[in-house]
Design a protein around this motif. Structure first.
Motif, short mmCIF file in Angstrom:
data_model
loop_
_atom_site.label_atom_id
_atom_site.label_comp_id
_atom_site.label_asym_id
_atom_site.label_seq_id
_atom_site.Cartn_x
_atom_site.Cartn_y
_atom_site.Cartn_z
N PRO A 62 83.92 -43.01 98.67
CA PRO A 62 84.55 -44.34 98.63
C PRO A 62 85.89 -44.36 97.89
CG PRO A 62 82.20 -44.54 98.22
CD PRO A 62 82.50 -43.07 98.27
N ARG A 63 85.96 -43.65 96.76
CA ARG A 63 87.22 -43.66 96.01
C ARG A 63 88.33 -42.98 96.81
NH1 ARG A 63 88.03 -38.71 93.27
NH2 ARG A 63 86.23 -37.32 93.31
N HIS A 64 87.99 -41.96 97.61
CA HIS A 64 88.99 -41.33 98.46
C HIS A 64 89.55 -42.33 99.46
CE1 HIS A 64 86.72 -37.27 97.79
NE2 HIS A 64 87.60 -37.50 96.83
N ILE A 65 88.66 -43.08 100.10
CA ILE A 65 89.09 -43.99 101.17
C ILE A 65 89.93 -45.13 100.61
CG2 ILE A 65 88.27 -45.53 102.99
CD1 ILE A 65 85.75 -43.78 103.14
N GLN A 66 89.52 -45.69 99.48
CA GLN A 66 90.29 -46.79 98.90
C GLN A 66 91.69 -46.33 98.52
OE1 GLN A 66 89.23 -50.01 97.01
NE2 GLN A 66 87.02 -49.93 97.18
N ARG A 293 87.43 -55.37 102.57
CA ARG A 293 87.53 -56.64 101.84
C ARG A 293 88.54 -56.55 100.70
NH1 ARG A 293 81.85 -57.16 102.21
NH2 ARG A 293 81.67 -56.09 100.22
N ARG A 294 88.48 -55.45 99.95
CA ARG A 294 89.23 -55.40 98.69
C ARG A 294 90.66 -54.92 98.86
NH1 ARG A 294 84.53 -52.31 95.22
NH2 ARG A 294 82.94 -53.94 95.32
N VAL A 295 90.86 -53.92 99.71
CA VAL A 295 92.16 -53.26 99.76
C VAL A 295 93.26 -54.22 100.16
CG1 VAL A 295 93.52 -51.58 101.04
CG2 VAL A 295 91.31 -50.93 100.10
N ILE A 296 93.02 -55.08 101.14
CA ILE A 296 94.09 -55.96 101.61
C ILE A 296 94.56 -56.90 100.51
CG2 ILE A 296 92.37 -57.52 102.60
CD1 ILE A 296 96.06 -57.01 103.63
N TYR A 297 93.63 -57.41 99.69
CA TYR A 297 94.05 -58.31 98.61
C TYR A 297 94.84 -57.56 97.54
CZ TYR A 297 90.84 -61.64 100.74
OH TYR A 297 90.21 -62.49 101.61
N ASN A 557 81.54 -48.04 88.67
CA ASN A 557 82.13 -47.24 89.74
C ASN A 557 81.76 -47.79 91.11
OD1 ASN A 557 83.53 -45.39 88.16
ND2 ASN A 557 81.76 -44.01 87.96
N ARG A 558 80.52 -48.25 91.26
CA ARG A 558 80.10 -48.83 92.54
C ARG A 558 80.90 -50.11 92.82
NH1 ARG A 558 75.44 -49.10 95.73
NH2 ARG A 558 75.30 -46.85 95.35
N TRP A 559 81.11 -50.92 91.77
CA TRP A 559 81.90 -52.14 91.95
C TRP A 559 83.36 -51.82 92.28
CZ3 TRP A 559 86.17 -53.58 89.01
CH2 TRP A 559 86.69 -54.84 89.30
N LEU A 560 83.90 -50.79 91.61
CA LEU A 560 85.32 -50.47 91.77
C LEU A 560 85.62 -49.83 93.11
CD1 LEU A 560 88.11 -50.36 90.39
CD2 LEU A 560 87.48 -48.09 89.52
N TRP A 561 84.77 -48.88 93.51
CA TRP A 561 85.08 -48.10 94.71
C TRP A 561 84.21 -48.45 95.90
CZ3 TRP A 561 89.51 -46.41 93.52
CH2 TRP A 561 89.78 -45.86 92.28
N GLY A 562 83.07 -49.10 95.69
CA GLY A 562 82.19 -49.41 96.81
C GLY A 562 81.04 -48.42 96.94
#
Length: 562
Positions: A62-66, A293-297, A557-562
């Motif tokens: 997830p952190r890679h993708i974000q 959801r998160r990245v665009i904001y 970490n789950r909240w931050l990266w998914g």
């Protein structure tokens, strides 16, 4: 819900003991030769629209993708290109242009996100175009996207050469081009996990740079500078919030504002980077919704605050804006620091800007190799392009590497000039690509409704997105058709600028019409649209056995990266 009977679902556990070739009809009745993998003594088709072998691996975290989404979306377009946009539009025109464009990109993130979470497969939107429209659309979109991002990669490589020349021009720019382009291959050829880690740490520097520049802007605008000048929003009053561009009065102000959109289209990346990673992401149906959801904001906040800072630091009539100064010399942030007699900061900005452009090139390189691979698994390029080593489409990587050699033009031409040429082509290409994304989404939703798919069967969706996509398609189309408006103004005709503005349209039309004339692919009725095209058990693997985090660090970490 309709499923295509020709598509066989592959078990989650398989080994590539024997690969043989067989003639068969593909998922959409297209005659093609495809690979078959022996699975536990039997044979099964694999992902890929026509049953090709899925050889990529789900190693992206997830952190890679974000951070990939940030890296591909934030680069020299914001740090350097925003200067020329400020000179055309003025600070308020620049801010409004980015704010309006952010709304369009928000809609595009939602539309693509729905389709990707529904079907997280290799090939992503190329598969969607093929499945939900027809084979010609998939072919044309795949080639348009591959060409656009390969050229954009070359543009970023040229930008890196420009940035290094900020310190010295004694070394030929070709040396820097060779080093950067070779590094792109090195990061991509040995496995997607290596690429993901490299991109993650590159992107961290980029985020630190943005946050640092925002803090710097606030400090100096309230008087924390060598001149102790609390200038605030002075430049919004003089020379003013809007600039006149190509015409006088209100028309000139509007044209300046309108000119921002193409520059924003190059700078403000879309959801395609996330979409292309879907086939290599772990736990896609859990991770991808949170990413979309998160990245665009976060992107919108960084971009809107970033261009706001640009309009605060530098007056829009500064002659260095949009200049051919090497490296970060053309960056409005460096221009602002120089105006305030801050000596060291330009070098710091240039150093971090170097990693930013390098990171963006790395992300664009990845995106173009994966879109080319999606064409390969769909039989649109020679079969050897499907070859993978360590889960990486090796020959696709080498092919895109060859395209980046275009950046060697910066040896004989000014590097910033080459970057500007490629920016013009890519900016209009992104507008056209996002138009196509919404066309695909509209038909995807109509097919779902025709086949009785209800909201509780959709893993992730946005209410009213169907109507948002119609509105977004309209505005993207208008912006794209008018993106070259300056060449039609009296005394401003330029063959080169006309080609740059509409080159991407020519690529798409030639590919689409040519394929339709030669292959004549049918567009299937809505009730027969294969909504699950190319889906395998591997693609739907959510790793349900993964335990929820129990520690505070794990939960964070789950909240931050998914």
């Amino acid at each position: 819900m309709s499923r295509t009977p020709e598509i066989e679902v592959m078990p989650q556990s398989y080994t590539s003991k024997d690969i043989e070739t067989t003639d068969s009809k593909g998922a959409f009745g297209v005659d093609t030769s495809h690979d078959v993998v022996e699975v536990d003594g039997g044979k099964a088709g694999t992902s890929g629209l026509h049953g090709d072998v899925k050889m990529t691996k789900r190693n992206l975290l997830p952190r890679h993708i974000q951070l990939m989404a940030f890296s591909g979306a934030i680069g020299t377009g914001l740090f350097v290109g925003s200067g020329s946009a400020l000179a055309r539009a003025g600070p308020l025109g620049l801010l409004l242009g980015y704010a309006v464009y952010a709304l369009l990109v928000w809609s595009t993130f939602n539309a693509v996100g729905e389709m990707v979470v529904w079907l997280p497969v290799d090939g992503s939107f190329v598969v969607f175009a093929h499945a939900y429209l027809d084979d010609a659309w998939g072919f044309a979109l795949g080639w348009l996207y591959t060409c656009t991002n390969a050229l954009s990669t070359a543009g970023e490589v040229a930008a890196v050469a420009t940035i290094v020349q900020f310190w010295t021009d004694k070394v030929n720019a070709g040396v820097y081009v060779a080093i950067v382009s070779t590094s792109l291959v090195a990061f991509n050829i040995f496995g997607v996990r290596i690429y993901g880690e490299g991109e993650f740490y590159f992107s961290i520097f980029k985020i630190i740079l943005i946050l640092g520049l925002l803090v710097f802007t606030f400090i100096v605008m309230v008087g924390g500078n060598p001149q102790h000048d609390a200038f605030g929003f002075r430049y919004w009053k003089n020379p003013g919030p809007f600039n006149e561009y190509l015409a006088g009065g209100s028309l000139g102000h509007f044209l300046g504002f309108w000119s921002v959109f193409v520059q924003a289209a190059f700078a403000f990346g879309g959801p395609d980077y996330i979409a292309l990673s879907a086939g290599e992401a772990r736990n896609p149906r859990r991770v991808l919704p949170s990413v979309f959801r998160r990245v665009i904001y976060r992107l919108a906040v960084f971009y809107i605050l970033g261009v706001l800072a640009v309009g605060i630091l530098v007056p829009s009539n500064d002659r260095d804006l949009g200049s051919n100064k090497p490296g970060a010399g053309a960056s409005p942030f460096v221009i602002g620091a120089t105006r305030l007699n801050i000596p060291v900061l330009p070098h710091i900005i240039n150093a971090v800007l170097l990693t930013s452009a390098w990171s963006c090139a790395l992300e664009l390189f990845y995106a173009s190799t994966r879109s080319l691979y999606s064409l390969a698994v769909d039989g649109k390029v020679p079969k050897f392009m499907r070859f993978t080593w360590r889960g990486v489409p090796t020959f696709c990587v080498l092919a895109i590497w060859a395209v980046t050699w275009i950046s060697f033009m910066s040896v004989s031409n000014n590097s910033l000039t080459v970057f500007t040429w490629l920016t013009s082509i890519v900016g209009s290409g992104n507008l056209l690509i996002y138009c196509i994304f919404h066309i695909i989404y509209i038909r995807f939703r109509r097919a779902q409704k025709a086949q009785g798919v209800t909201d509780d069967q959709r893993p992730w969706f946005r209410k009213h997105q169907y109507y948002y996509s119609i509105v977004s398609l309209f505005f993207y189309s208008i912006i794209f058709l008018t993106n070259g408006f300056s060449v039609f103004m009296k005394g401003h005709w330029s063959v080169a600028n006309f080609i740059f503005a509409y080159f991407s349209f020519a690529i798409f039309v030639v590919a689409l019409v040519g394929y339709k004339l030669f292959k004549r692919p049918p567009m299937v009725p809505l009730r027969e649209v294969p909504l699950d095209a190319g889906r395998t058990d591997l693609d739907m693997d959510d790793n349900r056995d993964e335990p929820d985090p129990t520690t505070k660090i794990g939960k964070f970490n789950r909240w931050l990266w998914g």
